[in-house]
Scaffold this motif. Structure first.
Motif, PDB file in Angstrom:
ATOM      1  N   VAL A 159       0.429   2.461 -14.180  1.00 27.86           N
ATOM      2  CA  VAL A 159      -0.907   2.394 -13.522  1.00 27.86           C
ATOM      3  C   VAL A 159      -1.315   1.038 -13.451  1.00 27.86           C
ATOM      4  O   VAL A 159      -1.703   0.370 -12.378  1.00 27.86           O
ATOM      5  N   SER A 160      -0.939   0.205 -14.297  1.00 24.81           N
ATOM      6  CA  SER A 160      -1.357  -1.375 -14.524  1.00 24.81           C
ATOM      7  C   SER A 160      -0.547  -1.962 -13.323  1.00 24.81           C
ATOM      8  O   SER A 160      -1.026  -2.739 -12.681  1.00 24.81           O
ATOM      9  N   GLY A 161       0.853  -1.578 -13.185  1.00 24.40           N
ATOM     10  CA  GLY A 161       1.885  -2.448 -12.394  1.00 24.40           C
ATOM     11  C   GLY A 161       1.293  -2.186 -10.961  1.00 24.40           C
ATOM     12  O   GLY A 161       1.256  -3.069 -10.330  1.00 24.40           O
ATOM     13  N   PHE A 162       1.135  -0.802 -10.676  1.00 24.47           N
ATOM     14  CA  PHE A 162       1.082  -0.574  -9.210  1.00 24.47           C
ATOM     15  C   PHE A 162      -0.468  -1.178  -8.817  1.00 24.47           C
ATOM     16  O   PHE A 162      -0.822  -1.586  -7.726  1.00 24.47           O
ATOM     17  N   SER A 163      -1.430  -1.174  -9.506  1.00 23.16           N
ATOM     18  CA  SER A 163      -2.856  -1.988  -9.442  1.00 23.16           C
ATOM     19  C   SER A 163      -2.543  -3.322  -9.319  1.00 23.16           C
ATOM     20  O   SER A 163      -3.179  -3.682  -8.386  1.00 23.16           O
ATOM     21  N   TYR A 164      -1.983  -4.044 -10.175  1.00 19.17           N
ATOM     22  CA  TYR A 164      -1.749  -5.298  -9.805  1.00 19.17           C
ATOM     23  C   TYR A 164      -1.134  -5.770  -8.379  1.00 19.17           C
ATOM     24  O   TYR A 164      -1.463  -6.422  -7.614  1.00 19.17           O
ATOM     25  N   LEU A 165       0.156  -4.791  -8.377  1.00 20.96           N
ATOM     26  CA  LEU A 165       0.841  -4.941  -7.022  1.00 20.96           C
ATOM     27  C   LEU A 165       0.121  -4.782  -5.691  1.00 20.96           C
ATOM     28  O   LEU A 165      -0.174  -5.644  -4.723  1.00 20.96           O
ATOM     29  N   GLN A 166      -1.005  -3.620  -5.632  1.00 19.07           N
ATOM     30  CA  GLN A 166      -1.647  -3.520  -4.539  1.00 19.07           C
ATOM     31  C   GLN A 166      -2.650  -4.407  -4.368  1.00 19.07           C
ATOM     32  O   GLN A 166      -3.296  -4.810  -3.321  1.00 19.07           O
ATOM     33  N   ASP A 211       0.842  -1.249   0.035  1.00 20.34           N
ATOM     34  CA  ASP A 211      -0.009  -0.110   0.017  1.00 20.34           C
ATOM     35  C   ASP A 211       0.834   1.048   0.140  1.00 20.34           C
ATOM     36  O   ASP A 211       0.407   2.175  -0.737  1.00 20.34           O
ATOM     37  N   ALA A 212       2.052   1.321   0.762  1.00 20.15           N
ATOM     38  CA  ALA A 212       2.808   2.443   1.235  1.00 20.15           C
ATOM     39  C   ALA A 212       3.411   2.653  -0.523  1.00 20.15           C
ATOM     40  O   ALA A 212       3.654   3.956  -0.828  1.00 20.15           O
ATOM     41  N   VAL A 213       3.908   1.741  -1.052  1.00 18.26           N
ATOM     42  CA  VAL A 213       4.701   2.009  -2.309  1.00 18.26           C
ATOM     43  C   VAL A 213       3.701   2.626  -3.395  1.00 18.26           C
ATOM     44  O   VAL A 213       4.078   3.317  -4.214  1.00 18.26           O
ATOM     45  N   THR A 214       2.498   2.107  -3.318  1.00 13.47           N
ATOM     46  CA  THR A 214       1.583   2.488  -4.245  1.00 13.47           C
ATOM     47  C   THR A 214       1.078   3.784  -4.009  1.00 13.47           C
ATOM     48  O   THR A 214       1.193   4.767  -4.987  1.00 13.47           O
ATOM     49  N   ALA A 215       0.778   4.338  -2.744  1.00 12.44           N
ATOM     50  CA  ALA A 215       0.535   5.694  -2.498  1.00 12.44           C
ATOM     51  C   ALA A 215       1.695   6.635  -2.839  1.00 12.44           C
ATOM     52  O   ALA A 215       1.398   7.732  -3.278  1.00 12.44           O
ATOM     53  N   THR A 216       2.850   6.044  -2.553  1.00 16.56           N
ATOM     54  CA  THR A 216       4.052   6.906  -2.750  1.00 16.56           C
ATOM     55  C   THR A 216       4.324   7.240  -4.497  1.00 16.56           C
ATOM     56  O   THR A 216       4.290   8.308  -4.498  1.00 16.56           O
ATOM     57  N   ASP A 256       7.155  -6.699 -13.535  1.00 19.22           N
ATOM     58  CA  ASP A 256       7.722  -5.998 -14.673  1.00 19.22           C
ATOM     59  C   ASP A 256       6.398  -5.121 -15.451  1.00 19.22           C
ATOM     60  O   ASP A 256       5.601  -5.797 -15.699  1.00 19.22           O
ATOM     61  N   PHE A 257       6.474  -3.913 -15.224  1.00 21.72           N
ATOM     62  CA  PHE A 257       5.484  -3.035 -15.933  1.00 21.72           C
ATOM     63  C   PHE A 257       6.346  -1.886 -16.616  1.00 21.72           C
ATOM     64  O   PHE A 257       5.773  -0.787 -16.485  1.00 21.72           O
ATOM     65  N   LEU A 258       7.182  -2.320 -17.280  1.00 18.58           N
ATOM     66  CA  LEU A 258       7.898  -1.228 -18.017  1.00 18.58           C
ATOM     67  C   LEU A 258       7.114  -0.961 -19.117  1.00 18.58           C
ATOM     68  O   LEU A 258       6.413  -1.417 -19.864  1.00 18.58           O
ATOM     69  N   ALA A 259       7.387   0.461 -19.330  1.00 19.18           N
ATOM     70  CA  ALA A 259       6.550   1.060 -20.545  1.00 19.18           C
ATOM     71  C   ALA A 259       7.308   0.440 -21.763  1.00 19.18           C
ATOM     72  O   ALA A 259       8.316  -0.074 -21.994  1.00 19.18           O
ATOM     73  N   ARG A 260       6.207  -0.006 -22.785  1.00 20.40           N
ATOM     74  CA  ARG A 260       6.396  -0.657 -23.863  1.00 20.40           C
ATOM     75  C   ARG A 260       6.458  -0.155 -25.165  1.00 20.40           C
ATOM     76  O   ARG A 260       5.667   0.933 -25.316  1.00 20.40           O
ATOM     77  N   ASP A 261       7.166  -0.623 -26.119  1.00 18.56           N
ATOM     78  CA  ASP A 261       6.792  -0.030 -27.638  1.00 18.56           C
ATOM     79  C   ASP A 261       5.471  -0.480 -28.100  1.00 18.56           C
ATOM     80  O   ASP A 261       5.274  -1.399 -27.817  1.00 18.56           O
ATOM     81  N   ALA A 284      -5.041  -3.573 -23.596  1.00 20.85           N
ATOM     82  CA  ALA A 284      -4.189  -4.994 -23.620  1.00 20.85           C
ATOM     83  C   ALA A 284      -3.017  -4.774 -22.631  1.00 20.85           C
ATOM     84  O   ALA A 284      -2.478  -6.065 -22.401  1.00 20.85           O
ATOM     85  N   TYR A 285      -2.572  -3.871 -22.200  1.00 20.25           N
ATOM     86  CA  TYR A 285      -1.333  -3.827 -21.504  1.00 20.25           C
ATOM     87  C   TYR A 285      -1.740  -4.577 -20.158  1.00 20.25           C
ATOM     88  O   TYR A 285      -2.591  -4.307 -19.344  1.00 20.25           O
ATOM     89  N   ARG A 286      -0.846  -5.350 -19.756  1.00 14.39           N
ATOM     90  CA  ARG A 286      -0.821  -6.249 -18.536  1.00 14.39           C
ATOM     91  C   ARG A 286       0.741  -6.266 -17.955  1.00 14.39           C
ATOM     92  O   ARG A 286       1.713  -6.393 -18.709  1.00 14.39           O
ATOM     93  N   PRO A 287       0.931  -5.988 -16.609  1.00 15.42           N
ATOM     94  CA  PRO A 287       2.362  -6.383 -16.260  1.00 15.42           C
ATOM     95  C   PRO A 287       2.521  -7.926 -16.147  1.00 15.42           C
ATOM     96  O   PRO A 287       1.659  -8.721 -16.301  1.00 15.42           O
ATOM     97  N   GLN A 288       3.999  -8.069 -16.180  1.00 15.16           N
ATOM     98  CA  GLN A 288       4.256  -9.227 -16.259  1.00 15.16           C
ATOM     99  C   GLN A 288       5.092  -9.686 -14.731  1.00 15.16           C
ATOM    100  O   GLN A 288       5.853  -9.160 -14.149  1.00 15.16           O
ATOM    101  N   ARG A 289       4.366 -10.860 -14.261  1.00 20.60           N
ATOM    102  CA  ARG A 289       4.896 -11.436 -12.950  1.00 20.60           C
ATOM    103  C   ARG A 289       6.132 -12.404 -13.171  1.00 20.60           C
ATOM    104  O   ARG A 289       6.089 -13.235 -14.168  1.00 20.60           O
ATOM    105  N   GLU A 290       7.071 -12.269 -12.476  1.00 22.32           N
ATOM    106  CA  GLU A 290       8.290 -12.867 -12.902  1.00 22.32           C
ATOM    107  C   GLU A 290       9.109 -13.481 -11.545  1.00 22.32           C
ATOM    108  O   GLU A 290       8.808 -12.827 -10.349  1.00 22.32           O
ATOM    109  N   THR A 291       9.854 -14.562 -11.757  1.00 28.29           N
ATOM    110  CA  THR A 291      10.697 -15.014 -10.714  1.00 28.29           C
ATOM    111  C   THR A 291      11.764 -13.980 -10.579  1.00 28.29           C
ATOM    112  O   THR A 291      12.517 -13.960 -11.563  1.00 28.29           O
ATOM    113  N   PRO A 292      12.054 -13.382  -9.566  1.00 30.62           N
ATOM    114  CA  PRO A 292      13.387 -12.825  -9.310  1.00 30.62           C
ATOM    115  C   PRO A 292      14.572 -13.485  -9.621  1.00 30.62           C
ATOM    116  O   PRO A 292      14.679 -14.607  -9.429  1.00 30.62           O
ATOM    117  N   ALA A 293      15.799 -12.847 -10.033  1.00 26.71           N
ATOM    118  CA  ALA A 293      17.020 -13.241 -10.004  1.00 26.71           C
ATOM    119  C   ALA A 293      17.481 -13.541  -8.379  1.00 26.71           C
ATOM    120  O   ALA A 293      17.123 -12.629  -7.655  1.00 26.71           O
TER     121      ALA A 293
END
Length: 447
Positions: free
Chosen positions: A115-122, A58-63, A97-102, A233-242
């Motif tokens: 917007v999509s990335g933080f929506s998913y996260l929260q 919640d805190a990083v989303t508000a930030t 991963d919700f980087l801006a894409r071409d 159609a934009y969706r964030p990508q859920r990944e396993t961290p390195a």
């Protein structure tokens, strides 16, 4: 700040040095929630959320959404980014991963991801109502907010970009054509209306309907190639961290298939052996600087733009969750073009010129030891940010205290490369903003 831009080919020893130490000190809190970042108003918004029962997600989303108002040069709604989440209750980590894409058909403007990335996260990890997290940003845009020292420094360097966009110049320039100084109270009414739609409708209020139509219409009128379908159609990508093992620390990094993960992984591989032991002895600053230069040389980068339009921030809560994020516009104010009537400045497409390099230096990381959170932080804006994170991780692995601001390497030689860290030692955590910048670390309910 008046630091000169790094010329990588000739500055191995300068990567971690700074001009002047400016900014807030660390905020030690035993067992409390903390937020750290580059812009104080936004950091305080995140800390207030923690004080009212929110968790780190919640805190990083508000930030973030507050940054979109108070620090749009690096965190506008048109940009994208990365986050790492660690939850000690489940002992699981995830990269988002919700980087801006071409755009599918190319063009100068990116498809926005924030917007999509933080929506998913929260939605996945948060516990407060979505509306509660957007309201502070919406209120600041509508009622006004003071330009901070952090924003003022970047506005001064971005005058040529601001002057060429009607929306940006109307918000940030005075009648004489100069950027407004720190302390000036400004409003962003179009952005406030967009945030109202995001608050009430969620990401649908941004990726469909009035705002999306406005973004597409503007982009296409300016020779762009964004489409309503592409936005929807934009969706964030859920990944396993390195994962890197450094001493007794398990470190979660951006995935290696992402440029940021490859750069950070390559840098750390020059400093840590296959057994996870720090290969450098004695002082760590020079080896980290040399490893940073060698890693850059391997990418054949002779120089970088002065400002890549990026920022990083992190939060941790008493429940054992930590989140570290970094976002970018792929240049200061991205493309420098704001979609009329929306307040949304569009990020530059990643494949446009050197814009895509910004994502390679987004370095959110989380470190744990025996399932106990020890560090969450983010480097952003350039190689010095990543180098600062690497240095903090090496110090942590060697048992050095990373809860004092002096232990965080200032990145002030590059004014818009920053590193912001929450470090813990013996149950005491401290939020440490980059000592070479104008950020802040804040505790839940206070500063």
């Amino acid at each position: 700040m008046t630091c000169s831009r790094l010329v990588i080919a000739a500055a191995a020893a300068a990567v971690l040095s700074g001009c002047a130490i400016i900014g807030g000190s660390g905020t030690p809190v035993p067992g409390g929630g903390l937020v750290v970042g580059d812009e104080p108003e936004a950091v305080q918004a995140g800390a207030d959320v923690l004080a009212h029962g929110g968790n780190a997600a919640d805190a990083v989303t508000a930030t973030y959404f507050s940054l979109a108002v108070t620090y749009p040069v690096a965190a506008g709604l048109g940009g994208g980014g990365l986050c790492i989440v660690y939850d000690s209750a489940t002992q699981k980590a995830e990269a988002v991963d919700f980087l801006a894409r071409d755009a599918v058909h190319g063009g100068r403007y990116a498809v926005p991801g924030n917007v999509s990335g933080f929506s998913y996260l929260q939605a996945t990890y948060g516990r407060l109502p979505w509306q509660r997290l957007i309201s502070p940003a919406e209120g600041a845009a509508a009622a006004g907010f003071p330009i901070s020292q952090a924003l003022a420094a970047r506005l001064d360097d971005s005058q040529d970009v601001i002057r060429l966009d009607a929306s940006l110049s109307g918000e940030f320039m005075d009648e004489s054509g100069h950027v407004k100084p720190a302390g000036t109270r400004i409003t962003a009414p179009d952005l406030a209306q967009t945030l109202t739609l995001i608050r009430t409708l969620g990401p649908e209020g941004f990726y469909r309907g009035q705002v999306a139509n406005g973004i597409v219409a503007y982009a296409n009128s300016q020779g762009g190639a964004l489409s309503a379908a592409g936005l929807a159609a934009y969706r964030p990508q859920r990944e396993t961290p390195a994962v890197a093992h450094i001493g007794n620390q398990t470190v979660f990094l951006p995935p290696l298939q992402i440029g940021a993960g490859r750069f950070a992984g390559a840098l750390l591989s020059r400093l840590v052996d296959s057994q996870g032991q720090v290969s450098a002895s004695g002082g760590l600053g020079a080896p980290v600087a040399a490893a940073t230069k060698a890693t850059l040389d391997a990418y054949h980068l002779a120089s970088l733009p002065r400002d890549l339009g990026a920022t990083g921030f992190a939060a941790e809560d008493p429940g054992g969750m930590a989140v570290a994020c970094a976002v970018t516009m792929n240049g200061p104010f991205g493309s420098g073009h704001t979609a009329a009537g929306t307040g949304v400045t569009l990020a530059a497409a990643p494949d446009a010129s050197q814009a895509g390099l910004a994502a390679a230096f987004l370095t959110p990381v989380i470190a744990v030891s025996d399932n106990t959170f020890t560090l969450a932080g983010a480097g952003a804006g350039g190689p010095n940010g990543t180098a600062g994170i690497a240095l903090a991780l090496l110090k942590l692995a060697q048992g050095q205290d990373v809860t004092a601001p002096r232990e965080l390497a200032p990145t002030g030689i590059e004014p818009y490369d920053t590193v912001n860290v929450i470090g813990c030692r013996n149950g005491i955590c401290s939020a440490m903003p980059d000592p070479g910048a104008h950020g802040m670390g804040a505790a839940a309910g206070g500063q």
